[in-house]
Design an enzyme around this catalytic site. Structure first.
Site, PDB file in Angstrom:
ATOM      1  CB  SER A   1      -6.371  -2.165   8.149  1.00 32.06           C
ATOM      2  OG  SER A   1      -6.880  -3.300   8.409  1.00 32.06           O
TER       3      SER A   1
ATOM      4  CG  ASN B   1      -4.224  -7.082  -0.056  1.00 31.19           C
ATOM      5  OD1 ASN B   1      -3.799  -6.571   0.903  1.00 31.19           O
ATOM      6  ND2 ASN B   1      -4.410  -8.178  -0.192  1.00 31.19           N
TER       7      ASN B   1
ATOM      8  CG  ASP C   1      -7.558  -6.741   2.465  1.00 34.64           C
ATOM      9  OD1 ASP C   1      -6.982  -7.305   3.099  1.00 34.64           O
ATOM     10  OD2 ASP C   1      -7.388  -5.656   2.056  1.00 34.64           O
TER      11      ASP C   1
ATOM     12  CB  THR D   1      -0.851  -0.009   1.340  1.00 35.93           C
ATOM     13  OG1 THR D   1      -1.436  -1.179   1.356  1.00 35.93           O
ATOM     14  CG2 THR D   1      -1.804   1.353   1.610  1.00 35.93           C
TER      15      THR D   1
HETATM   16  O1  DON Z   1      -6.793  -2.537   2.842  1.00 41.01           O
HETATM   17  C1  DON Z   1      -6.124  -3.054   3.578  1.00 41.01           C
HETATM   18  O2  DON Z   1      -6.359  -2.974   4.656  1.00 41.01           O
HETATM   19  C2  DON Z   1      -4.982  -3.666   2.909  1.00 41.01           C
HETATM   20  N1  DON Z   1      -5.339  -4.166   1.552  1.00 41.01           N
HETATM   21  C3  DON Z   1      -3.574  -2.823   2.943  1.00 41.01           C
HETATM   22  C4  DON Z   1      -2.514  -3.594   2.448  1.00 41.01           C
HETATM   23  C5  DON Z   1      -1.242  -3.049   2.787  1.00 41.01           C
HETATM   24  O3  DON Z   1      -1.186  -2.059   3.434  1.00 41.01           O
HETATM   25  C6  DON Z   1      -0.162  -3.674   2.476  1.00 41.01           C
HETATM   26  N2  DON Z   1       1.207  -2.788   2.671  1.00 41.01           N
HETATM   27  N3  DON Z   1       1.876  -3.049   3.605  1.00 41.01           N
END
Ligand code: DON
Length: 569
Positions: A450, A398, A420, A378
């Site tokens: 998150s 993701n 997720d 992310t």
């Molecule tokens: O939406 C979410 O919570 C996850 N898909 C976020 C993924 C994420 O932050 C990966 N990074 N390190």
């Protein structure tokens, strides 16, 4: 054999999402100030993206124009997470103090089913939601930038996208971390995609990396608008590519996708007003629950990262993540008692069984009772413009490079956001998060997130824009960054650089970064029954933030854990 290889890929994706190739040494030092500017600033994961966003504002554009430019520039020069094939969230506060939130989160395809990641015996097949076609959710990012631009943009979209298209055409210089990462993933891309692409070559630091296919895709979007992506030639190519890779996404799914305006979650912590992301992200609600639960404690007196401080945060986090797992999902599908979950009345009892003497066991904690309720990579960027508009945006594929599927004709990676969802009650996802029916898979439903893009007001004025990647650890990294400035008087730069820790109810461990935590404190926590984990994450998050200083200049905090850069004027 193929199964083992997939598991290795999944594991590497997961690890890489949480670990940076370079470890960080946090030193005891005099306060470090980040970049200070008078008018406007962008803090993002890449210098090129921050520069393009800042230049758009220098040309007279506002923070929303800069959002479009920065988001697309990250898709070019930070393809690890920046994307056209993923989704995200934006929280905004205009110069007039109006607040709002934009949800451009991916959705499950129409053909998705509750049991799509289970075998005929009901066993969960974890690789299917992580790698390849079935892992992909319907991308939302292009709809997101157009929705933001339609409501608030002031410059023409062609003007905003022009420097981004040039960046894709002329290329950008690979940093050391990026060259290591690209080379590391090259054989994985080859395996998953079954073909060579620009991402399967060996690259070196300093090399110029171009993406002609992405430049053409961006040009089509610039010329014809978002429909070029969701209905036109790009949609057809994308749907055909996805089908070939085993995805169930069709042209109908793409044509139906829409980004949504949402009401952000707002609450007070002492004299701060926090404005954060609402469901389908859990970020705002969990942040509210944790901050309100710790409000009665004298954190300043405990001391930064002292055993008592870590205990109080950990216990509040444990309880908030237990609620997350039970209550939260897509608000278009499940009824979420948001007001009750963040009410003083509900939260006042949640910490009742906490004692400084002994860790509470997660097995002893479940979701709370709400009367009447039935039922890994992310990137984040923060922008403030010269007019006083502020935004916080977190966007993702993701895992690192999402599903690893690369649509080479179109020039971008596809997410693996389907992971997720809660694929089966009790089965952890990539981030170890466990979910229930509120987050089960359903056609056209958004998976729980998150991501916690957050704005904070102090005395009624904009004070901070903050957010981070890090999967389930996002919420607790945002929390600690706010506390670092507010309770411990750190500069914005020191606040993002300070060592972090994390607890998420299950698994019942406190995760610490490998560097920067006092061994004595860890021993004290162990003595009280806390399980400590220092192996899973070299770093927790890469926070990018902007703080408004009392003299009305602003300070950028660009996390030293990455290539993150603040640029402004
Ligand atoms: O939406 C979410 O919570 C996850 N898909 C976020 C993924 C994420 O932050 C990966 N990074 N390190």
């Amino acid at each position: 054999m193929q199964y083992i290889l997939l598991l290795v890929i999944i594991l590497l994706g997961f690890i890489s999402c949480r670990e940076s190739p370079t470890s960080v040494k946090i030193e005891e030092q005099v306060p470090q100030l980040g970049l200070i500017t008078k008018n406007a600033m962008v803090v993002s994961a890449r210098e090129e993206a921050s520069k393009i966003g800042s230049q758009i504002m220098e040309q007279g554009g506002n923070a929303f124009d800069a959002m479009v430019a920065t988001e697309m520039a990250l898709a070019v020069c930070f393809p690890y997470a920046g994307n056209l094939g993923g989704g995200g969230f934006m929280v905004y506060r205009t110069q007039f103090g109006e607040i709002g939130a934009l949800d451009y989160r991916e959705k499950a395809p129409l053909k998705a089913t509750k049991t799509m990641y289970l075998d005929e015996n009901g066993n969960y097949l974890p690789e299917k939601s992580k790698v390849g076609g079935l892992a992909v959710g319907i991308p939302g990012t292009v709809a997101g930038i157009f929705k933001a631009h339609e409501k608030f943009g002031t410059l023409p979209i062609e003007t905003i996208l022009e420097p981004v298209i040039q960046l894709a055409k002329n290329g950008f210089k690979l940093t050391k971390a990026q060259a290591i990462r690209f080379n590391y993933y090259a054989p994985i891309f080859k395996k998953v995609n079954g073909a060579e692409s620009i991402y399967t070559k060996t690259v070196s630091e300093g090399e110029i990396f171009k993406n002609e296919a992405l430049a053409s895709t961006l040009q089509a979007i610039s010329d014809k608008g978002q429909m070029a992506f969701y209905k036109g030639a790009i949609a057809e190519k994308l749907a055909a590519f996805l089908k070939e890779k085993g995805s169930i996404i069709t042209v109908k799914d793409l044509a139906r996708y829409e980004a949504e305006w949402r009401e952000p979650v707002t609450f007070n912590y002492k004299d701060l007003k926090v404005i954060s992301m609402s469901p389908p992200s859990s970020g705002g609600i969990c942040l509210a629950q944790i901050l309100k639960s710790i409000e009665p404690f004298d954190l300043k007196q405990f001391g930064h990262n002292s055993a008592k401080y870590i205990q109080v945060l950990t216990e509040a986090e444990r309880r908030a993540y237990a609620d997350r797992s039970y209550f939260l999902g897509d608000p278009d599908f499940v009824d979420i008692p948001v007001d009750s979950l963040i009410s003083d009345e509900y939260l006042k009892n949640r910490m009742d069984d906490f004692s400084f003497d002994q860790a509470t066991m997660s097995t002893a904690i479940s979701h709370g009772n709400i009367p009447g309720y039935e039922s890994m990579e992310t990137t984040h960027y923060s922008i403030v413009d010269q007019f006083g508009n502020a935004i916080a945006v977190t966007t993702t594929l993701n895992a690192a490079f999402g599903s690893k599927l690369y649509a080479s004709e179109l020039g971008f990676f596809l997410n693996n956001e389907m992971d997720d969802f809660s694929a089966k009650p009790g089965e952890p996802n990539m981030f170890g998060l466990i979910g229930g029916t509120a987050n089960e898979i359903a056609p056209a439903k958004r998976m729980l997130s998150s991501m916690t893009p957050t704005l904070v007001e102090k005395d009624g004025d904009f004070w901070m824009s903050v957010g981070t990647p890090g999967g389930s650890t996002i919420i607790t990294s945002v929390l600690q960054t706010i506390l670092n400035v507010y309770e411990f008087d750190m500069t914005m730069q020191d606040a993002v650089d300070a060592p972090r820790f994390h607890h998420q109810w299950l698994p019942d461990v406190v995760q610490f970064e490998r560097e920067g935590i006092d061994e004595k404190v860890l021993q004290q926590l162990k003595n009280k029954g806390y399980a400590i984990d220092r192996t899973n994450a070299i770093v927790l998050g890469k926070v990018d933030a902007i703080l408004m200083l009392p003299d009305s200049t602003m300070e950028g905090g660009a996390d030293r854990r990455g290539d993150d850069t603040a640029i402004g004027f």
